[in-house]
Design a protein around this motif. Structure first.
Motif, PDB file in Angstrom:
ATOM      1  N   ARG A 277       0.426  -1.437  -0.256  1.00 14.29           N
ATOM      2  CA  ARG A 277      -0.179  -0.270  -0.009  1.00 14.29           C
ATOM      3  C   ARG A 277       0.553   1.096   0.085  1.00 14.29           C
ATOM      4  N   ILE A 278       2.118   1.842   0.939  1.00 15.14           N
ATOM      5  CA  ILE A 278       2.810   2.647   0.780  1.00 15.14           C
ATOM      6  C   ILE A 278       4.031   2.280  -0.523  1.00 15.14           C
ATOM      7  N   ALA A 279       3.812   1.892  -1.109  1.00 13.29           N
ATOM      8  CA  ALA A 279       5.037   1.340  -2.146  1.00 13.29           C
ATOM      9  C   ALA A 279       4.187   2.104  -3.482  1.00 13.29           C
ATOM     10  N   VAL A 280       2.835   1.577  -3.438  1.00 14.15           N
ATOM     11  CA  VAL A 280       1.817   2.043  -4.768  1.00 14.15           C
ATOM     12  C   VAL A 280       1.693   3.266  -4.336  1.00 14.15           C
ATOM     13  N   GLY A 281       1.640   3.882  -3.395  1.00 16.02           N
ATOM     14  CA  GLY A 281       0.877   5.662  -2.927  1.00 16.02           C
ATOM     15  C   GLY A 281       2.483   6.360  -3.330  1.00 16.02           C
ATOM     16  N   GLU A 282       3.563   5.660  -3.260  1.00 15.11           N
ATOM     17  CA  GLU A 282       5.061   6.484  -3.321  1.00 15.11           C
ATOM     18  C   GLU A 282       4.798   6.070  -4.659  1.00 15.11           C
ATOM     19  N   GLY A 283       4.347   5.552  -5.495  1.00 14.34           N
ATOM     20  CA  GLY A 283       3.928   6.103  -7.395  1.00 14.34           C
ATOM     21  C   GLY A 283       5.311   4.646  -7.593  1.00 14.34           C
ATOM     22  N   ILE A 284       5.112   3.714  -6.874  1.00  8.89           N
ATOM     23  CA  ILE A 284       6.286   2.470  -7.463  1.00  8.89           C
ATOM     24  C   ILE A 284       4.744   1.719  -8.606  1.00  8.89           C
TER      25      ILE A 284
END
Length: 719
Positions: A277-284
């Protein structure tokens, strides 16, 4: 044969998941088709008749998440409750280093964990702990050597050697350290190691690292072929920083891990799903995120039958509502809905064997070392401050955020305690304590009032281990951890709520940082830079040596002042402290001298512990038998034995000591050594009876610890 028949379309599957977008971890794309499962494995992706039908339309089907490096014990949950916390969130496999429970209970502790994980809808693979103790500065229940590691590796779910935390030993080519690499697959632990030192570490055959905190460090490790295990722990939040590596160079050789997560984090925020969730939120890209959460964790450990949805793979699959929040609507473990069974048997109780200690720090030094907490990191700074001194003692100074910290040996009731100062908690009143203290898991206490520190220590012992908060001389809250002093036997919901309650109490007492108990637990780990503390004292991890609290010319320890002598004069004066072994003083001598007795004692002890095994055993053998009447004793030994009444034994008592000495020598090959000044004849005999049941490695460690205590008392006499 049936799986092959189902794949051909000639036999009906057990289960078919229809209409979902199916993630191909090998190509990082989404496939159309139904997924057939037979006998707990994937038969294929296509069109199938028969079997239970599961509607996946509008959802995303992905492999079960894999945690590539975790210490289950840090959750403070039994394996069953850990599974209840993470499986509904999509995690189906974890690779754990059980060195926490191994430090407390040895091979038996690892067996307990493996047995407790049997039959759960979560595959728990273990790595054989390689660093028990993590270093010679720590005091576990007993050492875990190569033979014990091989015993663990005989278990079908043991897959390699756990993180090699003694990276200085690996880099130096220490034979004792390298002897622990008893399998081809070895995990790493190399915080801040770069350049030629990293080359040496990787050349040893170590294939991964989870300690990188910057993209530059992670890239350097990845360029050398290491798997970078990107960590997001309770107090080591490295995910966001390391995602820069993924943006620049893609997700290859990167996998997700949680390392150490407390129950409130798991229960409220999640596990690998939270990292996604965090990684996708960071644009990955979701596809890059998912491959790090699934296939790469499997490949990093050679688990070739999982981590992807493809023919023959284990049918660990998760239906996600979307690839933004990563919330699971369905989890199948080997093609079946999870069942968690009954409660785990407790076991491993009664591991607290501390004795009352004092928390006073005598002296009035002008400058002292201070452990500096770095929020969100495991590394600590090494500060220097002028301490607050009251009535000739160093005390806490909450106005400057200087709390007192103590680490109390809790496995063998030695009474050994390391004392220091720490900054960064913000504690303004009271104290708090934990028996979760990486990696030896002794009792660690932080406080601004000695009485409250004592209350915490006594209550933690009475609980059989746990977390305690006190203020005003009374316990305010507690979380019992009766299983090895590490785990609760309560449900995850209860444990999470109780931990949150303790954190709220600490907030009322001034603590402002997140995960204060997890932060506290890592202040005792002597292999992560820069300044840490164990029951043996302060550890300068960068120099890899014990150091005193006080610094400078005017530092005081009992009013002795600075000690500076020529090498010959130094050996002449202190060579006899370690029984007939002047080499200890020879190795400890420094041309610049020592600030005080504490620093001198630390250097002598470090010289002893860093010596070869042959020299250490020789030192033990140099000591006389207790009650010796025939051999010539050194003056110090004669005085000490006389003080304990061993020079006036009755015939019956002499016979008992003779039998004790003979039995001990026959079992271990060296004499029974104990600091007799701290004992009576009766307590010596009682201790001997207990120690005869120990392993030889355990007794070597115990004998060396007793020798260090004897030497310290002799040093006080000499000064």
């Amino acid at each position: 044969m049936r799986l092959i028949a189902v794949a051909r379309g000639d036999a009906p599957p057990d289960t078919v998941i229809e209409g979902a977008r199916v993630f191909s971890a090998f190509t990082r794309e989404w496939l159309q088709g139904d997924v057939a499962i037979a006998g707990g494995r994937i038969a294929g992706v296509g069109a199938y008749e028969g079997g239970e039908r599961i509607d996946g339309r509008g959802k995303w089907l992905v492999p079960g998440f894999i945690d590539a490096h975790v210490h289950l014990e840090s959750s403070k949950l039994t394996p069953r409750e850990f599974a209840r916390a993470v499986v509904p969130r999509g995690t189906t496999t974890v690779v754990t280093d059980p060195h926490e429970i191994a430090n407390v209970a040895g091979v038996a502790g690892v067996r307990w964990l493996l047995d407790a994980a049997e039959g759960l809808p979560l595959d728990v693979f273990v790595m054989a702990p390689s660093c028990v103790p993590a270093s010679g500065f720590e005091s576990p229940c007993g050492p875990l050597g190569p033979d014990e590691m091989r015993e663990i590796l005989r278990h079908p779910r043991a897959i390699g050697v756990a993180e090699m935390m003694n990276f200085p030993g690996v880099i130096a080519g220490d034979p004792d350290v390298l002897a622990r690499m008893v399998a081809a697959h070895v995990d790493g632990h190399a915080p801040g190691v770069t350049g030629a030192r990293l080359d040496a570490y990787v050349a040893a055959g170590i294939g991964s690292d989870h300690e990188a905190t910057t993209p530059e460090e992670a890239l350097e490790k990845r360029r050398r072929g290491m798997w970078v295990l990107i960590r997001e722990a309770s107090n080591a939040r490295n995910l966001v920083d390391l995602l820069a590596l993924v943006r620049e160079h893609g997700p290859d050789y990167c996998a997700f891990c949680t390392d150490d997560r407390e129950p409130d984090f798991l229960f409220r925020e999640g596990h690998i799903d939270q990292m996604c969730r965090i990684a996708v939120g960071e644009g990955i890209a979701p596809e890059d995120v998912l491959v790090m959460a699934t296939l790469h964790g499997a490949r990093a450990h050679g688990l070739l039958d999982r981590g992807a949805i493809a023919p023959g793979m284990v049918a660990d699959v998760v239906l996600l509502d979307d690839v933004v929040d990563f919330r699971a609507s369905l989890v199948l473990k080997q093609g079946r809905r999870p069942e968690f069974g009954g409660a785990t048997a407790r076991g491993l109780e009664g591991t607290m064997r501390s004795i009352p200690v004092r928390f006073e720090i005598p002296g009035a030094p002008e400058r002292v070392r201070v452990i500096e907490i770095q929020p969100g990191q495991l590394i600590t700074g090494a500060g220097v401050e002028a301490p607050r001194v009251v009535d000739g003692h160093v005390v806490a100074d909450p106005e400057r955020d200087l709390a007192k910290i103590a680490v109390i040996e809790r496995h063998h009731a030695t009474g050994r305690v390391g004392l220091g100062l720490v900054r960064g908690f913000g504690l303004r009143a009271g104290a708090f304590a934990s028996t979760v203290a990486h990696d030896a898991h002794n009792l660690v206490v932080v406080g601004v009032a000695d009485d409250d520190m004592r209350v915490c220590a006594e209550r933690a012992q009475a609980l059989g281990g746990g977390l305690v908060v006190a203020r005003g001389g009374a316990v305010r809250g507690e979380l019992p951890l009766p299983v090895a002093g590490l785990l609760s036997d309560e449900p995850v919901e209860v444990v999470a709520a109780r931990l949150e309650g303790l954190q709220e109490l600490l907030a009322e007492q001034g603590v402002a940082i997140g995960a204060p108990f997890m932060t506290l637990s890592f202040l005792a780990l002597s292999v992560i830079p820069s300044l840490k503390i164990t029951d043996r004292g302060l550890v300068d991890v960068d120099a890899f040596e014990l150091v005193p609290l006080a610094l400078g010319e005017d530092a005081a320890s009992g009013g002795n002042g600075r000690i500076s002598l020529s090498r010959d004069a130094f050996v002449a004066r202190f060579g006899a402290l370690y029984e007939a072994s002047p080499w200890v003083a020879e190795d400890a001598w420094r041309p610049e001298g020592f600030a005080d007795a504490e620093e001198l004692h630390a250097a002598l002890a470090a010289a002893m512990y860093s010596a070869s095994e042959e020299r250490r055993i020789g030192l033990i053998r140099a000591h006389p038998d207790l009650g010796e009447r025939v051999a010539v004793l050194t003056g110090a030994s004669r005085s000490e034995q006389s003080g304990a009444g061993l020079d006036h034994l009755s015939p019956e008592q002499y016979e008992r000591f003779t039998a004790l000495n003979a039995a001990y020598r026959e079992r271990f090959g060296f004499p029974f050594v104990i600091c007799v000044r701290e004992h009576t004849r009766e307590s010596i005999l009682a201790s001997a009876g207990v120690r005869l049941a120990h392993s030889r490695e355990h007794e070597v460690e115990t004998a060396l610890a007793e020798i260090a205590k004897i030497a310290r008392l002799r040093l006080d006499d000499a000064l």
